[in-house]
Write a protein that holds these residues in place. Structure first.
Motif, PDB file in Angstrom:
ATOM      1  N   GLY A  13      -1.564 -15.926  -5.105  1.00 34.64           N
ATOM      2  CA  GLY A  13      -2.027 -16.287  -3.770  1.00 34.64           C
ATOM      3  C   GLY A  13      -0.943 -16.194  -2.713  1.00 34.64           C
ATOM      4  N   GLU A  14       0.102 -15.438  -2.992  1.00 39.09           N
ATOM      5  CA  GLU A  14       1.172 -15.225  -2.007  1.00 39.09           C
ATOM      6  C   GLU A  14       0.827 -13.943  -1.253  1.00 39.09           C
ATOM      7  OE1 GLU A  14       5.207 -16.012  -3.275  1.00 39.09           O
ATOM      8  OE2 GLU A  14       4.439 -17.088  -5.039  1.00 39.09           O
ATOM      9  N   TRP A  15      -0.114 -14.097  -0.321  1.00 38.55           N
ATOM     10  CA  TRP A  15      -0.775 -12.949   0.300  1.00 38.55           C
ATOM     11  C   TRP A  15       0.175 -12.036   1.059  1.00 38.55           C
ATOM     12  CZ3 TRP A  15      -4.533 -13.292  -2.679  1.00 38.55           C
ATOM     13  CH2 TRP A  15      -5.202 -14.481  -2.921  1.00 38.55           C
ATOM     14  N   GLN A  16       1.033 -12.587   1.902  1.00 43.69           N
ATOM     15  CA  GLN A  16       1.925 -11.727   2.702  1.00 43.69           C
ATOM     16  C   GLN A  16       2.925 -11.008   1.814  1.00 43.69           C
ATOM     17  OE1 GLN A  16       1.399 -11.126   6.129  1.00 43.69           O
ATOM     18  NE2 GLN A  16       2.656  -9.402   5.462  1.00 43.69           N
ATOM     19  N   LYS A  17       3.447 -11.697   0.790  1.00 48.35           N
ATOM     20  CA  LYS A  17       4.375 -11.041  -0.139  1.00 48.35           C
ATOM     21  C   LYS A  17       3.657  -9.920  -0.887  1.00 48.35           C
ATOM     22  CE  LYS A  17       7.631 -14.778  -1.093  1.00 48.35           C
ATOM     23  NZ  LYS A  17       8.126 -15.697  -2.142  1.00 48.35           N
ATOM     24  N   CYS A  18       2.403 -10.134  -1.234  1.00 51.59           N
ATOM     25  CA  CYS A  18       1.603  -9.103  -1.893  1.00 51.59           C
ATOM     26  C   CYS A  18       1.486  -7.877  -0.989  1.00 51.59           C
ATOM     27  CB  CYS A  18       0.219  -9.654  -2.236  1.00 51.59           C
ATOM     28  SG  CYS A  18      -0.925  -8.402  -2.864  1.00 51.59           S
ATOM     29  N   ILE A  19       1.119  -8.111   0.253  1.00 55.78           N
ATOM     30  CA  ILE A  19       0.956  -7.004   1.217  1.00 55.78           C
ATOM     31  C   ILE A  19       2.272  -6.246   1.391  1.00 55.78           C
ATOM     32  CG2 ILE A  19       0.565  -6.483   3.666  1.00 55.78           C
ATOM     33  CD1 ILE A  19      -1.475  -8.905   3.599  1.00 55.78           C
ATOM     34  N   ASP A  20       3.352  -6.974   1.612  1.00 50.61           N
ATOM     35  CA  ASP A  20       4.652  -6.338   1.845  1.00 50.61           C
ATOM     36  C   ASP A  20       5.106  -5.523   0.640  1.00 50.61           C
ATOM     37  OD1 ASP A  20       4.623  -7.615   4.315  1.00 50.61           O
ATOM     38  OD2 ASP A  20       6.020  -9.202   3.693  1.00 50.61           O
ATOM     39  N   THR A  21       4.958  -6.098  -0.553  1.00 50.93           N
ATOM     40  CA  THR A  21       5.420  -5.444  -1.780  1.00 50.93           C
ATOM     41  C   THR A  21       4.582  -4.211  -2.091  1.00 50.93           C
ATOM     42  OG1 THR A  21       6.134  -7.602  -2.613  1.00 50.93           O
ATOM     43  CG2 THR A  21       5.941  -5.826  -4.228  1.00 50.93           C
ATOM     44  N   LEU A  22       3.270  -4.325  -1.966  1.00 50.45           N
ATOM     45  CA  LEU A  22       2.409  -3.182  -2.291  1.00 50.45           C
ATOM     46  C   LEU A  22       2.472  -2.093  -1.225  1.00 50.45           C
ATOM     47  CD1 LEU A  22      -0.587  -5.020  -3.946  1.00 50.45           C
ATOM     48  CD2 LEU A  22       1.182  -3.637  -5.057  1.00 50.45           C
ATOM     49  N   THR A  23       2.718  -2.463   0.005  1.00 51.54           N
ATOM     50  CA  THR A  23       2.912  -1.456   1.051  1.00 51.54           C
ATOM     51  C   THR A  23       4.177  -0.652   0.743  1.00 51.54           C
ATOM     52  OG1 THR A  23       1.792  -2.858   2.662  1.00 51.54           O
ATOM     53  CG2 THR A  23       3.143  -1.100   3.544  1.00 51.54           C
ATOM     54  N   ARG A  24       5.213  -1.354   0.279  1.00 51.61           N
ATOM     55  CA  ARG A  24       6.448  -0.669  -0.143  1.00 51.61           C
ATOM     56  C   ARG A  24       6.150   0.272  -1.320  1.00 51.61           C
ATOM     57  NH1 ARG A  24       9.140  -5.291   0.386  1.00 51.61           N
ATOM     58  NH2 ARG A  24       9.062  -5.787  -1.825  1.00 51.61           N
ATOM     59  N   TYR A  25       5.390  -0.232  -2.290  1.00 51.05           N
ATOM     60  CA  TYR A  25       5.024   0.589  -3.458  1.00 51.05           C
ATOM     61  C   TYR A  25       4.325   1.881  -3.022  1.00 51.05           C
ATOM     62  CZ  TYR A  25       1.752   2.374  -6.895  1.00 51.05           C
ATOM     63  OH  TYR A  25       0.997   3.226  -7.666  1.00 51.05           O
ATOM     64  N   LEU A  26       3.373   1.775  -2.103  1.00 51.37           N
ATOM     65  CA  LEU A  26       2.586   2.940  -1.686  1.00 51.37           C
ATOM     66  C   LEU A  26       3.436   4.010  -1.015  1.00 51.37           C
ATOM     67  CD1 LEU A  26      -0.597   1.077  -0.425  1.00 51.37           C
ATOM     68  CD2 LEU A  26      -0.455   2.589  -2.426  1.00 51.37           C
ATOM     69  N   LYS A  27       4.595   3.614  -0.474  1.00 51.19           N
ATOM     70  CA  LYS A  27       5.486   4.572   0.194  1.00 51.19           C
ATOM     71  C   LYS A  27       6.432   5.281  -0.780  1.00 51.19           C
ATOM     72  CE  LYS A  27       5.388   2.111   4.576  1.00 51.19           C
ATOM     73  NZ  LYS A  27       6.092   1.149   5.429  1.00 51.19           N
ATOM     74  N   LEU A  28       6.476   4.833  -2.019  1.00 55.46           N
ATOM     75  CA  LEU A  28       7.395   5.431  -2.994  1.00 55.46           C
ATOM     76  C   LEU A  28       6.948   6.843  -3.369  1.00 55.46           C
ATOM     77  CD1 LEU A  28       7.872   2.416  -5.438  1.00 55.46           C
ATOM     78  CD2 LEU A  28       9.534   3.297  -3.782  1.00 55.46           C
ATOM     79  N   PRO A  29       7.892   7.767  -3.498  1.00 54.05           N
ATOM     80  CA  PRO A  29       7.523   9.127  -3.909  1.00 54.05           C
ATOM     81  C   PRO A  29       6.864   9.155  -5.293  1.00 54.05           C
ATOM     82  CG  PRO A  29       9.849   9.025  -3.248  1.00 54.05           C
ATOM     83  CD  PRO A  29       9.320   7.631  -3.224  1.00 54.05           C
ATOM     84  N   SER A  30       7.178   8.185  -6.118  1.00 52.13           N
ATOM     85  CA  SER A  30       6.616   8.142  -7.476  1.00 52.13           C
ATOM     86  C   SER A  30       5.201   7.547  -7.520  1.00 52.13           C
ATOM     87  CB  SER A  30       7.533   7.320  -8.387  1.00 52.13           C
ATOM     88  OG  SER A  30       7.664   6.003  -7.874  1.00 52.13           O
ATOM     89  N   ALA A  31       4.741   6.987  -6.413  1.00 48.40           N
ATOM     90  CA  ALA A  31       3.418   6.355  -6.372  1.00 48.40           C
ATOM     91  C   ALA A  31       2.354   7.413  -6.104  1.00 48.40           C
ATOM     92  CB  ALA A  31       3.386   5.263  -5.310  1.00 48.40           C
ATOM     93  N   THR A  32       2.038   8.185  -7.144  1.00 49.06           N
ATOM     94  CA  THR A  32       1.134   9.321  -6.958  1.00 49.06           C
ATOM     95  C   THR A  32      -0.195   9.178  -7.705  1.00 49.06           C
ATOM     96  OG1 THR A  32       2.166  10.478  -8.805  1.00 49.06           O
ATOM     97  CG2 THR A  32       3.040  10.937  -6.592  1.00 49.06           C
TER      98      THR A  32
END
Length: 168
Positions: A13-32
């Motif tokens: 339930g740490e919503w903002q940390k979830c958003i920040d972390t997954l937004t970072r993940y989506l920008k990774l070149p390996s996130a394909t």
């Protein structure tokens, strides 16, 4: 790592940390991998919903659908949110779109509620609220075929049938 960390933040339930972390993940070149990206987008959408930012939640559900349109999960989760906020046209649309998908993805990111009575149940409730009673009955019957001993589903079908008799 960011993918799993973001998921853990969502579960806690740490919503903002979830958003920040997954937004970072989506920008990774390996996130394909589309299905994993779709899951990350769904969790971001859920986080925005829990933070009462419905506009952003819808935006992320739509991105999740676009990322993996062959999966029921983003449609069903969006329909669930629409149900919770009484957005009946969206709940109806998303549930019906989910039901058009007949084959499960072969990956681990499948969720049981996308393949049980849930999509038909959401569609039945939305149809009822939109005064589309015959269509509501069809979905309610389909939900009951999948989960025949559920009292709430039985009661919903009864209510729909009473409404059809009244209108008849």
């Amino acid at each position: 790592l960011n993918y799993y960390l973001g998921r853990e933040y969502m579960y806690k339930g740490e919503w903002q940390k979830c958003i920040d972390t997954l937004t970072r993940y989506l920008k990774l070149p390996s996130a394909t991998w589309n299905e994993e990206r779709c899951a990350a987008m769904r969790w971001i959408a859920k986080s925005y919903h829990m933070m009462k930012n419905i506009r952003q939640a819808y935006a992320w559900y739509f991105r999740a659908v676009a990322e993996a349109p062959h999966m029921r999960e983003p449609y069903v989760e969006c329909a669930k949110m629409a149900y919770q906020i009484a957005d009946w046209p969206m709940a109806f649309f998303m549930a019906e779109e989910a039901l058009k998908i007949k084959e499960r993805s072969k990956t681990y990111v499948n969720m049981g509620y996308s393949w049980d009575h849930t999509p038909h149940d959401l569609a039945a409730i939305a149809c009822y609220r939109l005064k589309m009673y015959e269509r509501a009955r069809k979905h309610a019957q389909a939900a009951l075929e999948i989960t025949p001993n559920d009292e709430r589903l039985k009661n919903n079908l009864r209510l729909i049938e009473e409404k059809i008799k009244e209108a008849g």
